[in-house]
Design an enzyme around this catalytic site. Sequence first.
Site, PDB file in Angstrom:
ATOM      1  N   LYS A 219      -5.645   9.046  -0.679  1.00 24.09           N
ATOM      2  CA  LYS A 219      -5.014   9.941   0.290  1.00 24.09           C
ATOM      3  C   LYS A 219      -6.029  10.894   0.914  1.00 24.09           C
ATOM      4  CE  LYS A 219      -0.303   9.592  -1.436  1.00 24.09           C
ATOM      5  NZ  LYS A 219      -0.521   8.483  -2.372  1.00 24.09           N
TER       6      LYS A 219
ATOM      7  N   LYS B  42       3.977  14.778   0.011  1.00 24.04           N
ATOM      8  CA  LYS B  42       3.750  13.763  -1.014  1.00 24.04           C
ATOM      9  C   LYS B  42       2.670  14.210  -1.989  1.00 24.04           C
ATOM     10  CE  LYS B  42       1.005  11.133   2.369  1.00 24.04           C
ATOM     11  NZ  LYS B  42       0.894   9.838   3.087  1.00 24.04           N
TER      12      LYS B  42
ATOM     13  N   ARG C  87       0.134  -2.128   6.916  1.00 28.37           N
ATOM     14  CA  ARG C  87      -1.026  -2.370   6.066  1.00 28.37           C
ATOM     15  C   ARG C  87      -1.999  -3.296   6.806  1.00 28.37           C
ATOM     16  NH1 ARG C  87      -1.998  -2.465   0.736  1.00 28.37           N
ATOM     17  NH2 ARG C  87      -1.329  -0.295   0.956  1.00 28.37           N
TER      18      ARG C  87
ATOM     19  N   ARG D 115       5.546  -2.536   6.847  1.00 28.20           N
ATOM     20  CA  ARG D 115       6.568  -2.263   5.839  1.00 28.20           C
ATOM     21  C   ARG D 115       7.611  -1.369   6.494  1.00 28.20           C
ATOM     22  NH1 ARG D 115       2.251  -1.182   2.257  1.00 28.20           N
ATOM     23  NH2 ARG D 115       1.636   0.307   3.854  1.00 28.20           N
TER      24      ARG D 115
ATOM     25  N   ARG E 244      10.860   5.700   3.745  1.00 25.15           N
ATOM     26  CA  ARG E 244       9.687   5.058   3.160  1.00 25.15           C
ATOM     27  C   ARG E 244       9.699   3.569   3.470  1.00 25.15           C
ATOM     28  NH1 ARG E 244      10.628   6.653  -2.924  1.00 25.15           N
ATOM     29  NH2 ARG E 244      12.681   5.895  -2.272  1.00 25.15           N
TER      30      ARG E 244
ATOM     31  N   ASP F 245      -3.518   2.066   5.737  1.00 29.26           N
ATOM     32  CA  ASP F 245      -2.117   2.266   6.099  1.00 29.26           C
ATOM     33  C   ASP F 245      -2.071   3.060   7.396  1.00 29.26           C
ATOM     34  OD1 ASP F 245      -1.301   0.916   3.877  1.00 29.26           O
ATOM     35  OD2 ASP F 245      -0.713   2.693   2.741  1.00 29.26           O
TER      36      ASP F 245
ATOM     37  N   GLU G  21      -3.364   6.525   4.894  1.00 29.05           N
ATOM     38  CA  GLU G  21      -3.999   6.315   3.596  1.00 29.05           C
ATOM     39  C   GLU G  21      -5.091   5.264   3.750  1.00 29.05           C
ATOM     40  OE1 GLU G  21      -1.542   5.531   0.193  1.00 29.05           O
ATOM     41  OE2 GLU G  21      -0.055   7.056   0.733  1.00 29.05           O
TER      42      GLU G  21
ATOM     43  N   ASN H 196      -6.491   2.645   1.112  1.00 26.33           N
ATOM     44  CA  ASN H 196      -6.285   2.103  -0.223  1.00 26.33           C
ATOM     45  C   ASN H 196      -7.489   1.284  -0.672  1.00 26.33           C
ATOM     46  OD1 ASN H 196      -3.191   2.629  -0.853  1.00 26.33           O
ATOM     47  ND2 ASN H 196      -3.374   2.103   1.306  1.00 26.33           N
TER      48      ASN H 196
END
Length: 313
Positions: A124, A159, A209, A224, A232, A272, A280, A282
Amino acid sequence: MDLLFIADPLASFKVNKDSTLAMMRVAQEAGHQLWFCESRNLLWRGNSVVADCQSLQIKPSSTSWFELAAIEGRALNTFAAVLMRTDPPFDIEYLNTTWLLSAAVRQGARVMNHPQAVRDHSEKLSITEFPELIPPTLVTRELSAISAFHEEYRDIVIKPLDGMGGMGIFRVGPDGLNLASIVETLGENGARTLMIQRFLPEISQGDKRVLLIGGEVVPFSLARIPQGSEIRGNLAAGGKGVAMALTERERTVAERLAPILNERGLFLVGLDLIGGQVTEINVTSPTCFVEITEQTGFDVPQFWLKALEKALN
């Protein structure tokens, strides 16, 4: 080549969509020898980093799909590559594993992703290096700072820094309902740092993603998409995964970051993006190989293997 996969227990894999299994299958089909262990099986022993690992054979069956040989102790620098695929959370034991892997790197092991790079890139917080690519963002423990941020942007998402799979994500709208309670609960009354971002309405088109492999960009994302009243998009939170060609903006962002991150030892990265903005980066165990491959015909595991073979030559 001998490839060691450090991963979660094989019996826990979701066989129909597991990215690590997709990597294993394509590597085996190409003639490479697979080896497996869990992070708990890494040891410093005899002045070297050793894995108590097992030779692995992937079988066609969807039920009894793997076969493991007897346990052998092998130094990590005897493998062509060590692939760290243990799922988050990035807790103290995950950190301990990266320190062992760093010791192995000093002894000549090829670890992907590089353990130092994984430690240096909070999934993050690492977005703050690229402020022009991210939505308005605040990182703090202080309720007063969060209240001021909400006053400015009116619609925000809160978050925890160590969440995964959409866990612990809250939206606070213009009415500010329960803002203090949410911050106190998530932040454990100021003991934990939180990330706050302006809510991006483009989430309705998906939290996308985008995979970066060996400094190159996979040309399709997996969007997503939240379902019902959910904000979410994470698949673990019930989001629907829809593969899409990258937009011009997404490709521009991905092509900018791919060589930078790869140069640092981050061979496989999952960006993301929501509305073309990075939320983000990842680096621990990026997924979505199978979904993109099945929906678009673009063979992500094969793309990954070719990049891996190139990196190791």
